[in-house]
Design a protein around this motif. Structure first.
Motif, PDB file in Angstrom:
ATOM      1  N   SER A  70      78.081  55.985  57.101  1.00 29.49           N
ATOM      2  CA  SER A  70      78.641  57.136  57.800  1.00 29.49           C
ATOM      3  C   SER A  70      79.937  56.763  58.490  1.00 29.49           C
ATOM      4  CB  SER A  70      77.626  57.655  58.830  1.00 29.49           C
ATOM      5  OG  SER A  70      78.167  58.731  59.555  1.00 29.49           O
ATOM      6  N   ARG A  71      81.018  56.729  57.728  1.00 29.90           N
ATOM      7  CA  ARG A  71      82.300  56.340  58.313  1.00 29.90           C
ATOM      8  C   ARG A  71      82.819  57.366  59.305  1.00 29.90           C
ATOM      9  NH1 ARG A  71      86.426  54.159  53.781  1.00 29.90           N
ATOM     10  NH2 ARG A  71      84.793  53.772  52.266  1.00 29.90           N
ATOM     11  N   ALA A  72      82.149  58.517  59.333  1.00 31.51           N
ATOM     12  CA  ALA A  72      82.586  59.570  60.258  1.00 31.51           C
ATOM     13  C   ALA A  72      82.524  59.099  61.707  1.00 31.51           C
ATOM     14  CB  ALA A  72      81.700  60.796  60.078  1.00 31.51           C
ATOM     15  N   LEU A  73      81.652  58.130  61.977  1.00 28.07           N
ATOM     16  CA  LEU A  73      81.497  57.657  63.353  1.00 28.07           C
ATOM     17  C   LEU A  73      82.587  56.677  63.767  1.00 28.07           C
ATOM     18  CD1 LEU A  73      77.637  57.216  63.275  1.00 28.07           C
ATOM     19  CD2 LEU A  73      78.883  58.883  64.622  1.00 28.07           C
ATOM     20  N   VAL A  74      83.375  56.211  62.782  1.00 28.95           N
ATOM     21  CA  VAL A  74      84.436  55.250  63.070  1.00 28.95           C
ATOM     22  C   VAL A  74      85.743  56.018  63.191  1.00 28.95           C
ATOM     23  CG1 VAL A  74      85.683  53.230  62.224  1.00 28.95           C
ATOM     24  CG2 VAL A  74      83.218  53.444  61.829  1.00 28.95           C
ATOM     25  N   ASP A  75      86.467  55.814  64.293  1.00 31.44           N
ATOM     26  CA  ASP A  75      87.686  56.582  64.550  1.00 31.44           C
ATOM     27  C   ASP A  75      88.680  56.520  63.400  1.00 31.44           C
ATOM     28  OD1 ASP A  75      87.852  55.787  68.138  1.00 31.44           O
ATOM     29  OD2 ASP A  75      86.471  57.001  66.937  1.00 31.44           O
ATOM     30  N   ASN A  79      86.349  51.234  56.304  1.00 30.15           N
ATOM     31  CA  ASN A  79      85.060  50.696  55.882  1.00 30.15           C
ATOM     32  C   ASN A  79      84.803  49.376  56.614  1.00 30.15           C
ATOM     33  OD1 ASN A  79      86.280  48.510  54.494  1.00 30.15           O
ATOM     34  ND2 ASN A  79      86.477  49.724  52.621  1.00 30.15           N
ATOM     35  N   TRP A  80      83.626  48.805  56.383  1.00 30.91           N
ATOM     36  CA  TRP A  80      83.212  47.635  57.146  1.00 30.91           C
ATOM     37  C   TRP A  80      84.163  46.463  56.956  1.00 30.91           C
ATOM     38  CZ3 TRP A  80      80.379  46.652  61.183  1.00 30.91           C
ATOM     39  CH2 TRP A  80      79.958  45.348  61.441  1.00 30.91           C
ATOM     40  N   ASP A  81      84.560  46.202  55.715  1.00 33.51           N
ATOM     41  CA  ASP A  81      85.457  45.076  55.466  1.00 33.51           C
ATOM     42  C   ASP A  81      86.817  45.301  56.134  1.00 33.51           C
ATOM     43  OD1 ASP A  81      87.560  43.643  53.306  1.00 33.51           O
ATOM     44  OD2 ASP A  81      85.746  42.510  53.772  1.00 33.51           O
ATOM     45  N   GLU A  82      87.300  46.529  56.059  1.00 31.79           N
ATOM     46  CA  GLU A  82      88.592  46.845  56.691  1.00 31.79           C
ATOM     47  C   GLU A  82      88.506  46.689  58.205  1.00 31.79           C
ATOM     48  OE1 GLU A  82      88.938  50.760  55.161  1.00 31.79           O
ATOM     49  OE2 GLU A  82      90.209  50.175  53.461  1.00 31.79           O
ATOM     50  N   LEU A  83      87.379  47.108  58.779  1.00 31.09           N
ATOM     51  CA  LEU A  83      87.178  46.931  60.216  1.00 31.09           C
ATOM     52  C   LEU A  83      87.212  45.444  60.572  1.00 31.09           C
ATOM     53  CD1 LEU A  83      84.319  49.334  61.412  1.00 31.09           C
ATOM     54  CD2 LEU A  83      86.709  49.322  62.141  1.00 31.09           C
ATOM     55  N   GLU A 107      83.106  45.960  72.199  1.00 32.50           N
ATOM     56  CA  GLU A 107      84.093  46.515  73.109  1.00 32.50           C
ATOM     57  C   GLU A 107      85.316  47.008  72.323  1.00 32.50           C
ATOM     58  OE1 GLU A 107      86.731  44.967  76.967  1.00 32.50           O
ATOM     59  OE2 GLU A 107      85.548  43.588  75.761  1.00 32.50           O
ATOM     60  N   TRP A 108      85.676  46.270  71.309  1.00 32.32           N
ATOM     61  CA  TRP A 108      86.870  46.581  70.527  1.00 32.32           C
ATOM     62  C   TRP A 108      86.637  47.761  69.590  1.00 32.32           C
ATOM     63  CZ3 TRP A 108      87.002  46.497  65.190  1.00 32.32           C
ATOM     64  CH2 TRP A 108      88.267  46.660  64.601  1.00 32.32           C
ATOM     65  N   LEU A 109      85.427  47.885  69.079  1.00 31.90           N
ATOM     66  CA  LEU A 109      85.126  48.820  67.990  1.00 31.90           C
ATOM     67  C   LEU A 109      85.615  50.231  68.300  1.00 31.90           C
ATOM     68  CD1 LEU A 109      83.647  49.234  65.271  1.00 31.90           C
ATOM     69  CD2 LEU A 109      81.553  49.644  66.582  1.00 31.90           C
ATOM     70  N   PRO A 110      86.539  50.745  67.499  1.00 34.55           N
ATOM     71  CA  PRO A 110      87.045  52.099  67.734  1.00 34.55           C
ATOM     72  C   PRO A 110      86.112  53.105  67.062  1.00 34.55           C
ATOM     73  CG  PRO A 110      88.336  51.017  66.021  1.00 34.55           C
ATOM     74  CD  PRO A 110      87.242  50.063  66.400  1.00 34.55           C
ATOM     75  N   ALA A 111      85.085  53.501  67.803  1.00 33.59           N
ATOM     76  CA  ALA A 111      84.056  54.309  67.168  1.00 33.59           C
ATOM     77  C   ALA A 111      83.364  55.191  68.204  1.00 33.59           C
ATOM     78  CB  ALA A 111      83.023  53.418  66.483  1.00 33.59           C
ATOM     79  N   ASP A 112      82.485  56.021  67.698  1.00 28.83           N
ATOM     80  CA  ASP A 112      81.639  56.856  68.549  1.00 28.83           C
ATOM     81  C   ASP A 112      80.938  55.969  69.595  1.00 28.83           C
ATOM     82  OD1 ASP A 112      78.819  58.058  69.149  1.00 28.83           O
ATOM     83  OD2 ASP A 112      79.988  59.726  68.329  1.00 28.83           O
ATOM     84  N   PRO A 113      80.841  56.438  70.840  1.00 25.43           N
ATOM     85  CA  PRO A 113      80.224  55.605  71.887  1.00 25.43           C
ATOM     86  C   PRO A 113      78.807  55.147  71.549  1.00 25.43           C
ATOM     87  CG  PRO A 113      81.305  57.498  72.868  1.00 25.43           C
ATOM     88  CD  PRO A 113      81.388  57.689  71.398  1.00 25.43           C
ATOM     89  N   ARG A 114      78.074  55.958  70.788  1.00 24.32           N
ATOM     90  CA  ARG A 114      76.710  55.540  70.430  1.00 24.32           C
ATOM     91  C   ARG A 114      76.752  54.314  69.532  1.00 24.32           C
ATOM     92  NH1 ARG A 114      75.168  61.609  68.890  1.00 24.32           N
ATOM     93  NH2 ARG A 114      77.415  61.535  68.530  1.00 24.32           N
ATOM     94  N   LEU A 115      77.715  54.298  68.610  1.00 27.39           N
ATOM     95  CA  LEU A 115      77.833  53.155  67.719  1.00 27.39           C
ATOM     96  C   LEU A 115      78.263  51.909  68.493  1.00 27.39           C
ATOM     97  CD1 LEU A 115      77.472  52.463  64.776  1.00 27.39           C
ATOM     98  CD2 LEU A 115      79.868  53.033  64.377  1.00 27.39           C
TER      99      LEU A 115
END
Lengths: 273, 303
Positions: A70-75, A79-83, A107-115
């Protein structure tokens, strides 16, 4: 065989020797945006980055599952490798422990707060699993990690893929075995004491009330039960005796659960006398 | 076991302990499983995996170290870096070494950090006098710090650094001879480097053995390699992820004939098979190291 670094303009290094310049060059080839067309050198970039990306996948297992599905949760919708590549570009590792190269990921992850909270919870579990054993001077379990979350990520952490994604996206989950609605209560954050039991060595999660959580935080920062009781009495505007009557059973429970190891300090023994 | 010069110590067959079989290993050792005890004499640990680490891993470690000789093999000393030595880290390694009774500690002739950033890999140094002097100076500091012998391994490398005016074995010889540290010779790395940087790898491997100071030999590493993805047959990668290849076995036998291999360690870090398969392989390598030296037909042309 064409694998040498050709002449280059050395970027400023903290060591002016030729050796320092060379090492500085390698640093930027591996972590910077400058890639090398030379096979031998590009291999070092690939090897180092693969180690970090593998570590990300090993520690952030559930987070990775969600990003894959569900890449929708990532700002950035990466994809995972790109992240992983982006994370490395922006977080050069400074610890000799390989696993700590991925410490800043939540902390760095640009994503939904739940993720983000889920990722943080996975890092907390890693800390607990690998924490040191207690010594004679410890009164608190040295593996104890304290976290407060806005979302109950710990309740659906072990779900299978579809349920996990659903829970993260919608704040609820269902399984064939049970239907449970997880209600999010923003005014009552989920306070967790995560630790490795000193005898069974299993990772345990204790959900505690906010006041108890605050006490644990203070004790882990060096306060004693007495000094924290004084603070709590002021906060609650009640007597010390009242507070002590609350802390006394709490200490016993925490010792029984394995969060605390012993009566510990003299002041604690006074409480339990 | 108190130890003087490790080059005089014959430990026998050893393996690198891996997390994937750590619990099984400790359990079988504690129960004196003969299928393990009869095929293994010692173990090597990577200290970074055990420093300040508790829980079941610590329990396994204690069980193992009480029953087998142990040595430490690090990748984080960063001997060749221009950064100051990380004394806090070295102190932790020293503490661990004392706790488990490690016989010696080794690292690599390379660097793994610069300007406080960790590469999480072993990067090559230029093969020249300046680098020799730099490494020798740091090795002497490390030797003074540790109360047990210290040795250096010849790492694999995939790019020759500018400013190199020596061959790799000459470079190693100068460092080991001048610092009087131990030599941990990795025969797979000899072959990988000769293959990747020479037209006559086996011939160069023989010259390699003739140049490096075998009188300082303390331990021999052996491992498998793989072909670099996308590179066809032209480059090898030292990934410790396959059984030991015939050319590497041949180099081991050459070394045994020259010096005698009395402390041999099999490294397997990728595609790790079962513990029994690893024990079987190290036993076979140990037995075959003294077999006749005629190389397989397929290798003669490569010479």
């Amino acid at each position: 065989m064409g694998n040498e670094i050709n002449s280059f303009e050395p970027t400023p290094s903290h060591d002016s020797s030729a050796l320092g310049d060379l090492q500085n060059q390698m640093l930027h080839l591996i972590f910077g945006s400058q890639e090398s067309a030379q096979a031998g050198l590009s291999l070092y970039r690939e090897l180092t980055r693969n180690v970090i990306k593998s570590t990300l996948s090993l520690i952030y297992v559930q987070t990775r599952k969600i990003v894959l599905r569900s890449r929708a949760l990532v700002d950035s919708k990466k994809n995972w490798d790109e992240l992983g590549e982006l994370y490395i570009d922006q977080n050069w590792p400074s610890d000799w422990r390989i696993n700590w190269a991925v410490q800043k990921f939540p902390e760095w992850l640009p994503a939904d707060p739940r993720l983000k909270e889920l990722a943080d919870f996975e890092w907390a579990r890693f800390l607990v699993r690998t924490g040191r054993d207690p010594t004679e001077v410890d009164w608190m379990n040295p593996t104890l990690v304290l976290r407060s979350y806005q979302f109950p990520v710990f309740k659906y952490w072990e779900l299978e893929d579809d349920d996990l994604v659903s829970a993260i996206e919608q704040g609820e989950y269902s399984t064939l075995r049970a239907r449970v609605m997880v209600q999010h209560q923003p005014e009552a954050p989920f306070c967790l004491a995560i630790f490795r039991h000193p005898v069974t060595m299993q990772v345990r999660i204790l959900e505690v009330q906010p006041a108890a959580f605050e006490l644990l935080v203070r004790w882990s920062e060096g306060e004693t039960p007495e000094s924290s009781a004084q603070w709590l009495a002021q906060q609650l505007e009640c007597s010390m005796q009242n507070v002590m009557d609350q802390i006394h059973p709490l200490l016993k429970i925490l010792i029984h659960e394995g969060v605390l190891l012993r009566e510990g300090r003299k002041s604690t023994r006074n409480f339990l006398a | 076991m108190k130890i003087g010069e490790p080059k005089n110590v014959a430990l026998g067959r050893g393996i690198s302990l891996r997390r994937s079989f750590l619990t099984e290993f400790a359990d079988r050792l504690v129960h004196e499983d003969m299928s393990l005890c009869s095929r293994l004499d010692w173990v090597e640990l990577v200290p970074e995996n055990y420093i300040e680490r508790g829980g079941s891993i610590r329990c396994c470690l204690r069980s193992i170290c009480e029953r087998l000789p142990v040595v430490l093999h690090s990748t984080c000393f960063s001997v060749g870096s221009v950064d100051p030595l990380d004394w806090k880290f070295l102190a932790k390694v020293r503490t661990l070494a004392k706790e488990i009774g490690a016989l010696w500690v080794t690292d690599h002739i390379s660097y793994s950090s610069y300007n406080g950033i960790q590469f999480l890999d072993l990067l090559p140094l230029p093969f020249n006098e300046k680098a020799v002097q730099h490494v020798v100076g740091r090795v002497k500091q490390i030797q003074d710090f540790f109360e047990i012998p210290f040795g250096l391994e010849n790492p694999s490398y995939y790019a020759k650094m500018p400013g190199s005016d020596m061959t790799e074995p000459e470079f190693i010889k100068e460092i080991v001879s001048r610092s009087q540290c131990g030599l941990l010779l990795d025969v797979n790395n000899i072959y990988v480097n000769c293959f990747n940087h020479s037209e006559t790898p086996l011939q160069d491997a023989l010259e390699y053995l003739d140049i490096v100071p075998l009188d300082r030999l303390m331990e021999v590493h052996i491992a498998g390699h793989t072909t670099l993805p996308g590179a066809g047959q032209s480059k090898l990668l030292d990934n410790h992820g396959a059984p030991v290849s015939p050319p590497v076995q041949w180099i081991l036998r050459q070394l045994h004939q020259r010096k005698g291999v009395s402390t041999l360690l099999l490294e397997r870090e990728q595609n790790v098979p079962t513990l029994d398969e690893i024990l079987e392989e190290v036993s076979e390598l140990w037995a075959m190291r003294s077999t006749p030296l005629n190389p397989p037909q397929v290798m003669i042309q490569a010479l």
